[in-house]
Every structure is written in structure tokens, then in C-alpha cells.
Write an enzyme that holds these catalytic residues in place. Structure first.
Site, short mmCIF file in Angstrom:
data_model
loop_
_atom_site.label_atom_id
_atom_site.label_comp_id
_atom_site.label_asym_id
_atom_site.label_seq_id
_atom_site.Cartn_x
_atom_site.Cartn_y
_atom_site.Cartn_z
N ASP A 14 34.44 -55.86 12.04
CA ASP A 14 35.09 -56.32 13.26
C ASP A 14 34.46 -55.62 14.46
OD1 ASP A 14 36.20 -53.74 12.97
OD2 ASP A 14 37.90 -54.58 11.89
N ASP A 22 35.31 -53.80 17.93
CA ASP A 22 36.31 -53.20 18.81
C ASP A 22 35.67 -52.84 20.13
OD1 ASP A 22 38.17 -53.41 16.78
OD2 ASP A 22 37.72 -51.41 16.00
N ASP A 71 37.00 -39.86 15.10
CA ASP A 71 36.88 -38.98 13.95
C ASP A 71 35.45 -38.48 13.70
OD1 ASP A 71 36.20 -41.55 13.16
OD2 ASP A 71 37.63 -41.67 11.51
P1 ATP Z 1 35.40 -50.15 9.53
O1 ATP Z 1 34.01 -50.57 9.33
O2 ATP Z 1 36.08 -49.82 8.25
O3 ATP Z 1 36.23 -51.04 10.43
P2 ATP Z 1 35.64 -48.32 11.71
O4 ATP Z 1 34.85 -47.09 12.02
O5 ATP Z 1 35.55 -49.45 12.68
O6 ATP Z 1 35.26 -48.75 10.26
P3 ATP Z 1 38.45 -48.42 12.16
O7 ATP Z 1 39.53 -47.93 11.26
O8 ATP Z 1 38.32 -49.86 12.43
O9 ATP Z 1 37.11 -47.83 11.55
O10 ATP Z 1 38.62 -47.63 13.51
C1 ATP Z 1 37.82 -47.90 14.67
C2 ATP Z 1 37.44 -46.60 15.34
O11 ATP Z 1 38.61 -45.90 15.77
C3 ATP Z 1 36.70 -45.61 14.43
O12 ATP Z 1 35.32 -45.86 14.41
C4 ATP Z 1 37.04 -44.29 15.08
O13 ATP Z 1 36.22 -44.06 16.20
C5 ATP Z 1 38.46 -44.50 15.57
N1 ATP Z 1 39.46 -44.08 14.54
C6 ATP Z 1 40.09 -44.87 13.65
N2 ATP Z 1 40.91 -44.17 12.87
C7 ATP Z 1 40.83 -42.89 13.29
C8 ATP Z 1 41.46 -41.67 12.88
N3 ATP Z 1 42.34 -41.64 11.88
N4 ATP Z 1 41.14 -40.55 13.57
C9 ATP Z 1 40.25 -40.59 14.59
N5 ATP Z 1 39.63 -41.69 14.99
C10 ATP Z 1 39.90 -42.84 14.37
MG MG Z 2 36.60 -51.29 12.62
#
Ligand code: ATP
Ligand code: MG
Length: 476
Positions: free
Chosen positions: A79, A81, A166
């Protein structure tokens, strides 16, 4: 082919320039468009529309998080963001197809058909985690022990937004203004070296939100990264903090781990980091006690099948997935890690209810999955009865398909008799007349594959079974 050398030369030059700059707010390393591989052609048109509209309305618009990381690694993002300096109300005014969500309306969802683009306003780091909703819906006021509000500044700047993220590779910002990538934390270099590194002091960051430990396992598995030693070190000591996490959030995270297309690798990381013992203690104990048992093999085969299904864009259900994961624990509770199942179905029922009950306290598998899972498990004993119309009625059971797929896995893992699985395969393929003959234990008619007599089938070398399908879909 994109050149990392060029990328780093440009970074070093900028870092040198930054080193001479007077101290002030943290300066990002900025990778110009020519110095990184992230191309607009790989960004969803909907996300691009949102970014351009924000820019044209005078706001900052950045693609953030996993999307930038994945594009940098040449992986298709799940996705897209977006982060912006526009406040949610501004975002709502800018887009007609926009809804504000979250407890205090911090996030904007802009909808394009089935695609939803999440737009978050930059936030400062001092947020408290809302444990029921994860970090995406956080309480923005820091409160002291008397409940006094210490800070009430909801929003921040991009410089502040970085520090609440994170991992360094998750904290990269792609700027729609000039297509550059802003990197405050060395995320580009870490991504290049395939290193997962928490921003800030790792122990503090895990304490703030213990789910980050599970996220570490997930990203390591999904991206084939190693954990930076400092990021890995505190996990052993802090894993116990998962014991107190809300079961609903752990359900979400477990699904993300297991439906990522990298379930097998995720499980390996969960074991290696000693997190599984806190997420699924009975399963961890069963796998450790008998790693070569049929039950352990079933988990491996089942997760492999699940990964295959995800890669083939086939549906996967938590019902089947959790049956797979819990199976070695159930066999262990029965005292037979390699089978066979007890003759008395009540014993299987007692063992699975015990294991499922304990598991539900940690991971809130909703009833719409846990009840069919229990049925799927109990149907395993009914496969043993091949004679009479009861066997035929089983074919009509709404859970038959999933239970049969599970039987195939059990046969492949060496716990169920392959001949039994073959009989049920034949039964499904047989004509109505032949089905009757099969369950009445008469020789079947002269036509086709499924029409040989039961006796000749037994003498035949077992045919190669079809590949078990992992977490196959079941009707809700
Ligand atoms: P995915 O490919 O699984 O979507 P993602 O990195 O985009 O991985 P998401 O859970 O969609 O992960 O979260 C988007 C962003 O928000 C992350 O890249 C991170 O920067 C931040 N984030 C999400 N969850 C946390 C957390 N528990 N603590 C700190 N930052 C977080
Ligand atoms: Mg994501």
C-alpha cells in the site's frame, strides 16, 4: 541498472556539506531523483494524484513508510501511505472522496474505487500508544501521573515525524516536489545493506510498543534483512512484554506475519528471537520438544502451502492457518506428536479445546474463525469411517473441503495414512454409483480412474497426491 555507487557518492558529498553547516534542526540526507531508483511508474496512480493535489494546494506531500522502502528494494509495495503538513481538516477540504478516521480523527482516508490512500499529518514523537488500536490511532497528549496534560501539540514537522517511526528503512520520505528521497536516519544505507535497525534506543522503543519486536521478525522475513545487533539484543529480555499485549492486536500482527507470503521465514524468526514462546507458548513448546515430529512437519508444509497461495493471489483463511499452527500442540496434548489420532473423538475434542482455549487468551482469533477451525479439527476423526452413508454425508459438510485439505497435509506429514487420504480423493472423483459402491465396500463399476476395486487400489503404488493447498479457503 541503477547504481548504488552513484547513490552513495551523492550522499557522501551532501553529508560533507551538511557537516560544515551550522547546528540546527536535524538535516536529512537528500537523494536527488537521479540518485535513487524510485520511479513514479511504480507508484499507484491514486497515491500520485493525492501527492500532486497536496502539492498544488500548497502543502508538503511525501510518500512514506513501507512503500518507499519496498520501491528502493525493487519490491512491489502493498500500500501507499502519505505524510503531509496539511492538517486532517485541510486534507478533507482538499479531497471530496475523503473520510477522517481514528479516535480523534488523525488520519484521512482518500478513496479511489477499491483503493484507499492513507494520509497522515506529521506528528511529534511523544505519543502514547493506544494499545487497542496500534500506533495509527494514538493518544496525542502526554499525561503525567496525576492525569495532567503535559503536552497537547497534536502535530509536528517532518523532522519530528521521523523519530516516531520504527526502523530506519521505514523512515524514508519521497518528496513529490522534486522526486527526491529525504533520509534523516541512514535508512537508505541500511536498506542497501539489508539491515533492520530501530531508530533510537532499541530497548526504549520496544518498551514503548512491544509489537515492534514482532514487526522486526516480520520485516526480517519479508525483506530478507538481518537485524542489527543492537536491534536484536534486547528482544530476548523484553519478549515477555508481549504477554500483556491486547489479544486483538496480537491477532492482527500474527495475521500480518503469516499472510505476508513469508510465513515460513516469519515462523523461523519468531523462534529464533524467542518470540513464539510468548505468542503461541504451546506451539513453541511442541515444536521444541519434537522438531522432527509429524506435527512439526505439518506446520512447515502448511506454511509453505500458505506462502504459495499468497504468491498465487489465492485466498487464505485464518481458520485453516490456525488449525495448521495449533496442530503440533494438539498432538502433543494427546501425548502422540506423530499420531495416530485416538479412536475416541472425545479425546481429540478435549485436547483441542484445551489448546484452543489457552491460545485464545493471547491471540483473539474471532469466533467466525475459531468455531470453524474446531469443526475442521473434529472432522479429522470422521475421515476414519469410510463405510456407510455417513461417509457420503461428510462430502456435503460445509467444512469438508478445508478438512480434506488438512487431511492431505496430515498424510504428507506422515501422521495420517496416505491410503486414507487417497480414498477420500477417489471418493470425490467417483460417480454417484461408484461412491455408493465405495462406502458399501463393494467393487466399483468398470469405468475410469475411480472405478477400480478397493482391493486393487490398495495394491497399487500410491499415486502422487496433489500439492496440499495450505490455508485453503473455507466458506465463512
Ligand atoms: P508493510 O509493507 O507491511 O505495509 P509498512 O512499513 O508500510 O510495511 P505499516 O504497518 O503499513 O508498515 O506502517 C507504515 C509505517 O508506519 C511504517 O513504515 C513505520 O514507519 C510506521 N509504523 C507502523 N507501525 C509502527 C510502530 N508500531 N512503531 C513505529 N512506527 C510504526
Ligand atoms: Mg504499509
Amino acid at each position: 541498472m541503477f547504481s548504488f555507487t552513484k547513490l552513495f557518492r551523492s550522499r557522501d558529498a551532501k553529508a560533507a556539506a551538511a557537516a560544515e553547516a551550522p547546528a540546527g534542526p536535524p538535516q536529512p540526507t537528500i537523494y536527488a531523483r537521479a540518485d535513487h531508483p524510485v520511479s513514479r511508474s511504480n507508484i499507484s496512480p491514486a497515491a500520485l494524484k493525492v501527492l500532486y493535489r497536496l502539492k498544488d494546494s500548497g502543502y508538503q506531500g511525501f510518500l512514506v513508510g513501507g512503500a518507499v522502502r519496498d520501491l528502493l528494494l525493487n519490491v512491489q509495495p502493498k500500500d501507499f501511505d502519505i505524510a503531509t503538513d496539511a492538517h486532517p481538516e485541510d486534507v478533507r477540504r482538499t479531497f471530496r472522496n475523503c473520510r477522517l478516521i481514528g479516535r480523534r480523527f488523525h488520519l484521512a482516508h482518500v478513496r479511489f474505487g477499491h483503493e484507499i490512500i492513507e494520509v497522515a499529518t506529521f506528528r511529534a514523537a511523544h505519543t502514547e500508544i493506544d494499545e487497542d488500536h496500534g500506533v495509527d490511532e494514538v493518544e496525542h497528549r502526554a499525561i503525567d501521573e496525576h492525569g495532567r496534560i503535559l503536552r497537547d501539540n497534536l502535530y509536528g514537522t517532518i523532522e519530528e515525524d521521523v523519530w516516531r517511526r520504527d526502523f530506519t528503512a521505514n523512515a524514508l520520505y519521497y518528496n513529490i516536489e522534486d522526486y527526491s528521497i529525504w533520509d534523516y536516519v541512514g535508512g537508505v544505507e541500511d536498506a542497501r545493506n539489508r539491515i533492520l535497525r530501530l531508530i533510537g534506543d532499541p530497548a526504549t522503543r520496544y518498551r514503548e510498543d512491544p509489537v515492534r519486536m514482532l514487526r522486526a521478525a516480520r520485516f526480517a522475513a519479508k525483506l530478507n534483512f538481518t537485524l542489527h545487533p543492537g536491534t536484536e539484543a534486547p528482544i530476548g529480555e523484553l519478549a515477555y512484554m508481549l504477554d500483556r499485549m491486547p489479544a486483538a492486536r496480537l491477532f492482527d500482527e500474527t495475521l500480518k506475519l503469516m499472510l505476508s507470503g513469508h510465513a515460513e521465514a516469519s515462523l523461523e524468526w519468531l523462534i529464533r528471537l524467542e518470540l513464539l514462546a510468548h505468542l503461541m507458548p504451546d506451539v513453541a513448546a511442541a515444536l521444541e520438544a519434537a522438531p522432527e515430529s509429524a506435527g512439526s512437519r505439518l506446520v512447515q508444509l502448511g506454511l509453505e502451502g500458505t506462502d504459495d497461495r499468497v504468491h498465487d493471489d489465492k485466498s487464505v483463511t485464518p481458520t485453516f492457518l490456525f488449525a495448521v499452527l495449533l496442530w503440533p500442540a494438539i498432538l502433543r496434548a494427546l501425548g502422540t506428536p506423530d499420531g495416530p489420532l485416538p479412536d475416541d473423538p472425545q479425546r481429540l475434542l478435549d485436547a483441542s479445546d484445551k489448546v484452543i482455549g489457552r491460545q485464545l487468551q493471547r491471540i483473539a482469533l474471532p469466533k467466525r474463525f475459531s468455531l470453524p477451525m474446531r469443526e475442521l479439527i473434529m472432522l479429522q476423526t470422521r475421515f476414519e469411517r469410510r463405510s456407510g452413508r455417513r461417509a457420503l454425508r461428510l462430502l456435503e459438510h460445509p467444512r469438508f473441503r478445508a478438512a480434506y485439505d488438512f487431511l492431505l497435509l496430515r498424510a504428507e506429514s506422515g501422521e495420517a495414512d496416505p491410503e486414507l487420504a487417497q480414498w477420500w480423493t477417489d471418493l470425490q472423483q467417483a460417480s454417484d454409483d461408484d461412491r455408493l459402491a465405495m462406502v458399501e465396500n463393494r467393487p466399483v463399476s468398470e469405468r475410469g480412474e475411480a472405478t477400480r476395486s478397493a482391493a486393487s487400489r490398495r495394491r497399487r503404488r500410491p499415486r502422487r497426491r496433489r500439492k496440499p493447498s495450505g490455508a485453503a479457503p473455507t466458506p465463512p
